[in-house]
Motif scaffolding. Structure first.
Motif, PDB file in Angstrom:
ATOM      1  N   GLU A 141     -95.509  26.967  17.789  1.00 34.78           N
ATOM      2  CA  GLU A 141     -96.857  26.514  18.654  1.00 34.78           C
ATOM      3  C   GLU A 141     -96.278  26.298  19.961  1.00 34.78           C
ATOM      4  O   GLU A 141     -96.885  26.789  21.029  1.00 34.78           O
ATOM      5  CB  GLU A 141     -97.538  25.406  17.850  1.00 34.78           C
ATOM      6  N   ALA A 142     -95.273  25.494  20.281  1.00 33.41           N
ATOM      7  CA  ALA A 142     -94.814  25.020  21.364  1.00 33.41           C
ATOM      8  C   ALA A 142     -94.530  26.120  22.276  1.00 33.41           C
ATOM      9  O   ALA A 142     -94.719  26.452  23.405  1.00 33.41           O
ATOM     10  CB  ALA A 142     -93.638  23.981  21.341  1.00 33.41           C
ATOM     11  N   LEU A 143     -93.604  26.916  21.688  1.00 26.35           N
ATOM     12  CA  LEU A 143     -93.114  28.228  22.320  1.00 26.35           C
ATOM     13  C   LEU A 143     -94.354  29.321  22.420  1.00 26.35           C
ATOM     14  O   LEU A 143     -94.261  30.199  23.413  1.00 26.35           O
ATOM     15  CB  LEU A 143     -92.031  28.984  21.658  1.00 26.35           C
ATOM     16  N   ARG A 144     -95.057  29.357  21.746  1.00 20.96           N
ATOM     17  CA  ARG A 144     -96.527  30.498  21.832  1.00 20.96           C
ATOM     18  C   ARG A 144     -97.143  29.589  22.924  1.00 20.96           C
ATOM     19  O   ARG A 144     -97.724  30.439  23.698  1.00 20.96           O
ATOM     20  CB  ARG A 144     -97.362  30.300  20.388  1.00 20.96           C
ATOM     21  N   ILE A 145     -97.358  28.445  22.970  1.00 16.91           N
ATOM     22  CA  ILE A 145     -98.264  27.987  24.312  1.00 16.91           C
ATOM     23  C   ILE A 145     -97.579  28.225  25.547  1.00 16.91           C
ATOM     24  O   ILE A 145     -98.282  28.738  26.314  1.00 16.91           O
ATOM     25  CB  ILE A 145     -98.398  26.334  23.935  1.00 16.91           C
ATOM     26  N   ASN A 146     -96.235  27.858  25.643  1.00 17.89           N
ATOM     27  CA  ASN A 146     -95.536  27.996  26.931  1.00 17.89           C
ATOM     28  C   ASN A 146     -94.169  28.170  26.399  1.00 17.89           C
ATOM     29  O   ASN A 146     -93.364  27.259  26.401  1.00 17.89           O
ATOM     30  CB  ASN A 146     -95.801  27.058  27.796  1.00 17.89           C
ATOM     31  N   PRO A 147     -93.845  29.637  26.495  1.00 20.12           N
ATOM     32  CA  PRO A 147     -92.272  29.692  26.093  1.00 20.12           C
ATOM     33  C   PRO A 147     -91.144  29.022  27.160  1.00 20.12           C
ATOM     34  O   PRO A 147     -89.966  29.068  26.792  1.00 20.12           O
ATOM     35  CB  PRO A 147     -92.080  31.246  26.074  1.00 20.12           C
ATOM     36  N   TYR A 148     -91.762  28.678  28.332  1.00 15.94           N
ATOM     37  CA  TYR A 148     -90.733  28.365  29.394  1.00 15.94           C
ATOM     38  C   TYR A 148     -91.030  26.706  29.743  1.00 15.94           C
ATOM     39  O   TYR A 148     -90.754  26.145  30.875  1.00 15.94           O
ATOM     40  CB  TYR A 148     -91.010  29.011  30.676  1.00 15.94           C
ATOM     41  N   GLU A 166    -103.954  24.432  43.146  1.00 18.94           N
ATOM     42  CA  GLU A 166    -103.007  23.636  42.621  1.00 18.94           C
ATOM     43  C   GLU A 166    -103.186  23.419  41.218  1.00 18.94           C
ATOM     44  O   GLU A 166    -102.221  23.670  40.245  1.00 18.94           O
ATOM     45  CB  GLU A 166    -102.491  22.428  43.386  1.00 18.94           C
ATOM     46  N   ARG A 167    -104.360  22.765  40.907  1.00 19.52           N
ATOM     47  CA  ARG A 167    -104.557  22.254  39.326  1.00 19.52           C
ATOM     48  C   ARG A 167    -104.772  23.643  38.715  1.00 19.52           C
ATOM     49  O   ARG A 167    -104.450  23.801  37.422  1.00 19.52           O
ATOM     50  CB  ARG A 167    -106.135  21.724  39.653  1.00 19.52           C
ATOM     51  N   ALA A 168    -105.557  24.796  39.441  1.00 19.87           N
ATOM     52  CA  ALA A 168    -105.405  26.094  38.528  1.00 19.87           C
ATOM     53  C   ALA A 168    -103.994  26.525  38.216  1.00 19.87           C
ATOM     54  O   ALA A 168    -103.795  27.266  37.208  1.00 19.87           O
ATOM     55  CB  ALA A 168    -106.245  26.838  39.313  1.00 19.87           C
ATOM     56  N   GLY A 169    -103.108  26.411  39.296  1.00 15.04           N
ATOM     57  CA  GLY A 169    -101.820  26.916  38.703  1.00 15.04           C
ATOM     58  C   GLY A 169    -101.041  26.070  37.750  1.00 15.04           C
ATOM     59  O   GLY A 169    -100.520  26.673  36.962  1.00 15.04           O
ATOM     60  N   HIS A 170    -101.512  24.726  37.929  1.00 14.90           N
ATOM     61  CA  HIS A 170    -100.770  23.939  36.646  1.00 14.90           C
ATOM     62  C   HIS A 170    -101.373  24.321  35.283  1.00 14.90           C
ATOM     63  O   HIS A 170    -100.640  24.363  34.450  1.00 14.90           O
ATOM     64  CB  HIS A 170    -101.245  22.444  36.929  1.00 14.90           C
ATOM     65  N   LEU A 171    -102.657  24.688  35.250  1.00 15.65           N
ATOM     66  CA  LEU A 171    -103.317  25.136  33.955  1.00 15.65           C
ATOM     67  C   LEU A 171    -102.736  26.415  33.569  1.00 15.65           C
ATOM     68  O   LEU A 171    -102.314  26.896  32.314  1.00 15.65           O
ATOM     69  CB  LEU A 171    -104.728  25.114  34.021  1.00 15.65           C
ATOM     70  N   ALA A 172    -102.365  27.370  34.688  1.00 15.64           N
ATOM     71  CA  ALA A 172    -101.926  28.543  34.247  1.00 15.64           C
ATOM     72  C   ALA A 172    -100.465  28.260  33.633  1.00 15.64           C
ATOM     73  O   ALA A 172     -99.888  28.948  32.703  1.00 15.64           O
ATOM     74  CB  ALA A 172    -101.851  29.517  35.416  1.00 15.64           C
ATOM     75  N   TRP A 173     -99.507  27.659  34.290  1.00 19.83           N
ATOM     76  CA  TRP A 173     -98.447  27.314  33.839  1.00 19.83           C
ATOM     77  C   TRP A 173     -98.134  26.657  32.404  1.00 19.83           C
ATOM     78  O   TRP A 173     -97.464  27.120  31.527  1.00 19.83           O
ATOM     79  CB  TRP A 173     -97.731  26.130  34.862  1.00 19.83           C
ATOM     80  N   GLU A 174     -99.152  25.944  32.148  1.00 17.62           N
ATOM     81  CA  GLU A 174     -99.271  25.202  30.634  1.00 17.62           C
ATOM     82  C   GLU A 174     -99.596  26.139  29.757  1.00 17.62           C
ATOM     83  O   GLU A 174     -99.161  25.978  28.471  1.00 17.62           O
ATOM     84  CB  GLU A 174    -100.581  24.075  30.660  1.00 17.62           C
ATOM     85  N   ARG A 175    -100.473  27.309  30.146  1.00 18.34           N
ATOM     86  CA  ARG A 175    -100.329  28.541  29.291  1.00 18.34           C
ATOM     87  C   ARG A 175     -99.245  29.399  29.190  1.00 18.34           C
ATOM     88  O   ARG A 175     -99.373  30.451  28.595  1.00 18.34           O
ATOM     89  CB  ARG A 175    -101.880  29.173  29.535  1.00 18.34           C
ATOM     90  N   GLY A 176     -98.289  29.188  30.070  1.00 17.43           N
ATOM     91  CA  GLY A 176     -97.176  30.114  30.162  1.00 17.43           C
ATOM     92  C   GLY A 176     -97.216  31.423  31.010  1.00 17.43           C
ATOM     93  O   GLY A 176     -96.551  32.312  30.814  1.00 17.43           O
ATOM     94  N   ASP A 177     -98.523  31.669  31.620  1.00 19.18           N
ATOM     95  CA  ASP A 177     -98.583  32.435  32.731  1.00 19.18           C
ATOM     96  C   ASP A 177     -98.065  32.160  33.812  1.00 19.18           C
ATOM     97  O   ASP A 177     -98.638  31.860  34.884  1.00 19.18           O
ATOM     98  CB  ASP A 177    -100.424  32.672  32.702  1.00 19.18           C
ATOM     99  N   TYR A 228     -95.862  18.513  23.851  1.00 21.17           N
ATOM    100  CA  TYR A 228     -96.125  17.645  22.792  1.00 21.17           C
ATOM    101  C   TYR A 228     -95.998  18.258  21.403  1.00 21.17           C
ATOM    102  O   TYR A 228     -95.503  17.375  20.415  1.00 21.17           O
ATOM    103  CB  TYR A 228     -97.832  17.267  22.678  1.00 21.17           C
ATOM    104  N   ALA A 229     -96.090  19.380  21.247  1.00 23.49           N
ATOM    105  CA  ALA A 229     -95.909  20.218  19.989  1.00 23.49           C
ATOM    106  C   ALA A 229     -94.494  20.224  19.833  1.00 23.49           C
ATOM    107  O   ALA A 229     -93.899  19.988  18.554  1.00 23.49           O
ATOM    108  CB  ALA A 229     -96.523  21.590  20.030  1.00 23.49           C
ATOM    109  N   TYR A 230     -93.824  20.459  20.599  1.00 25.57           N
ATOM    110  CA  TYR A 230     -92.450  20.226  20.461  1.00 25.57           C
ATOM    111  C   TYR A 230     -91.620  18.905  20.371  1.00 25.57           C
ATOM    112  O   TYR A 230     -91.001  18.849  18.914  1.00 25.57           O
ATOM    113  CB  TYR A 230     -91.518  20.587  21.929  1.00 25.57           C
ATOM    114  N   HIS A 231     -92.125  17.939  20.548  1.00 24.04           N
ATOM    115  CA  HIS A 231     -91.775  16.473  20.195  1.00 24.04           C
ATOM    116  C   HIS A 231     -92.234  16.096  18.685  1.00 24.04           C
ATOM    117  O   HIS A 231     -91.344  15.819  18.140  1.00 24.04           O
ATOM    118  CB  HIS A 231     -92.480  15.353  20.932  1.00 24.04           C
ATOM    119  N   ARG A 232     -93.387  16.790  18.357  1.00 25.08           N
ATOM    120  CA  ARG A 232     -93.881  16.603  16.902  1.00 25.08           C
ATOM    121  C   ARG A 232     -93.133  17.366  16.006  1.00 25.08           C
ATOM    122  O   ARG A 232     -92.239  16.817  14.937  1.00 25.08           O
ATOM    123  CB  ARG A 232     -95.274  17.023  16.728  1.00 25.08           C
TER     124      ARG A 232
END
Length: 488
Positions: free
Chosen positions: A454-461, A257-268, A431-435
């Motif tokens: 940067e926000a959309l590059r990190i995770n477009p979704y 589950e944690r691995a899935g969360h990290l993959a999601w944060e990368r937009g994968d 965080y990048a979106y907020h800034r």
């Protein structure tokens, strides 16, 4: 005188045996031949047996380890600081309560009972289990007031579950004084230090933890620290190793589950969905993975499946965070009434959690900033920052200040959440979106363009509501202006 009858001696000479007893030999010679033949047979037999002994023989299969009873499985997990299966926890709690009826002075049994209730509360998001856990742990400390590292560690785990990181640090450090080599306490202290924004202490504690112990639980804790430092590939690889090395299904599901969360944060999205799906297969009570499925399925456009996954997760684990995500998904679909129903549920869940001693001001502040009263969000998050100034709180406080119209002050906190020099090493699209949005409001077009991209590059979704806003503002800002290069 010839009679025509030959003597025995003559017959033997004629037969060429030289033995007057004839061609067959006498009893003595026949006995010698039998002895010789017997010895030869024995020798051949011995050689055959020796050859058979030298042939490789199939090795017996090692006996499988004895299967542990559910309560024993949960006990092993709880004492090792790893996730336990929910049905096993129920069995363990029942077994400990039965034991304590006849042995009320058993400090260890009280500590185990308290730790099991903490884990049960965490797995179900039912804060009503936490007061019960606290009573059991305090009883253990009363029965054995000195050197009771197990109960002190249980109190640290309880404080972390309640998001009271200051108390978790106090209890964890007391547990280490009682037992310096208790590696599970180091893992709890890393969580506490991170929540307090003390990243240097978290890294030092990780070094000590890795020197004391190895294994999947240590790998998972290491991955969290690596992620906070911005080492995304290291974090993902370490979590993958942790999941592969875990033996119990519930533990493996937790690391997946944690691995899935990290993959999601990368937009994968595809990798994240694969991890979440496998986690749910291994442990159907892994509700965080079910909510993760909802997050990813929405990003893949599989909306009906996403809504179903979120509802299943919330039905069994009423987490305010899941309610916020589902409400925002409804809002992105134009289903305002359904969204408001989820936001009402979120408020009710926060009230229930608060009654159990859980600090939910972070998620409530985020909700109020975007969907409720920004002034209320600001009040709550300022207090939260004074208590435990971690990066997540810095981001939420900065955003609440922005929504309340305090843009200059908001930018200071947004920078803190995203600037490595100030501890914000984690790469977060939100965080990048907020800034970027705060900078856009302040007419700082260059930095705004950079951080929104940067926000959309990190995770477009990263959000069904805010990712489209980021794209819209980027289009509005357009390409950066061309700058004339001065002549040499």
């Amino acid at each position: 005188m010839e009679t025509g009858v030959k003597t025995a001696s003559e017959a033997g000479t004629e037969n060429g045996t030289g033995d007057p007893r004839g061609a067959g030999g006498g009893p003595g010679r026949r006995r010698a031949r039998w002895v010789t033949g017997g010895l030869l047979a024995l020798l051949v037999g011995a050689l055959v047996v020796a050859g058979l002994l030298w042939l490789p023989r199939p090795q017996p299969r090692p006996a499988p380890p004895p299967r542990l009873a559910p309560a024993q499985r949960a006990l092993t997990a709880v004492t090792a600081g790893v996730p336990a299966a929910l049905p096993d926890l129920v069995e363990l709690i029942g077994a400990q309560e039965t034991r304590l009826k006849t042995r009320p002075r058993d400090a260890r049994a009280w500590a185990v009972l308290g730790a099991a209730y903490v884990e049960r509360g965490r797995r179900t998001a039912d804060a009503a289990h936490y007061p019960t856990a606290e009573r059991a742990l305090r009883t253990s400390l009363k029965v054995r007031p000195r050197g009771n590292a197990q109960a002190l560690e249980g109190m640290a785990a309880l404080a972390n579950a309640r998001r009271d990181f200051r108390a978790a640090r106090t209890w964890g450090e007391a547990a280490l004084k009682a037992d310096r080599k208790r590696w599970t306490t180091h893992a709890l202290l890393i969580e506490a230090y991170t929540g307090l924004g003390d990243y240097e202490a978290a890294r030092g504690t990780l070094d000590r933890l890795q020197a004391l112990h190895s294994g999947p639980a240590v790998m998972a804790r290491s991955a969290a620290v690596y992620w906070d430092r911005g080492w995304r590939e290291d974090a993902a690889a370490t979590l993958s190793d942790a999941a592969a090395a875990a033996e119990a299904p519930a533990e493996r599901a937790a690391w997946l589950e944690r691995a899935g969360h990290l993959a999601w944060e990368r937009g994968d999205r595809e990798v994240a969905l694969r991890h979440f799906t496998e986690a749910v297969r291994l442990d159907p009570d892994q509700r965080a993975a079910q909510a993760g499925q909802g997050r990813v399925l929405a990003a893949l456009g599989r909306t009906s499946e996403a809504l179903s996954a979120y509802r299943l997760a919330l039905a069994a684990q009423p987490s305010p965070q899941y309610a916020l995500e589902l409400g925002e998904l409804y809002e992105s679909l134009g289903l305002e009434q359904a969204a408001h129903a989820q936001f009402d549920l979120l408020r009710a869940q926060v009230r229930s959690a608060t009654a159990g001693g859980v600090d939910e001001d972070l998620v409530l502040g985020r909700f109020e900033a975007d969907h409720g009263d920004p002034g209320e969000a600001l009040r709550r998050l300022r207090a939260e920052w004074r208590r435990q100034p971690g990066i997540a709180v810095a981001d939420a406080l900065g955003w609440a200040l922005h929504r309340a119209g305090e843009h200059e002050e908001a930018l200071r906190y947004a920078v803190r959440a995203t600037d490595k020099e100030q501890g914000g090493g984690v790469r977060s699209a939100l965080y990048a979106y907020h800034r970027g949005m705060i900078e856009h409001t302040l007419d700082r077009s260059g930095p705004a363009r950079r951080h929104l991209a940067e926000a959309l590059r990190i995770n477009p979704y990263f959000s069904p509501l805010w990712a489209p806003v980021a794209r819209g503002v980027l289009e509005e800002l357009g390409e950066p202006p061309e700058v004339d290069v001065p002549a040499a």
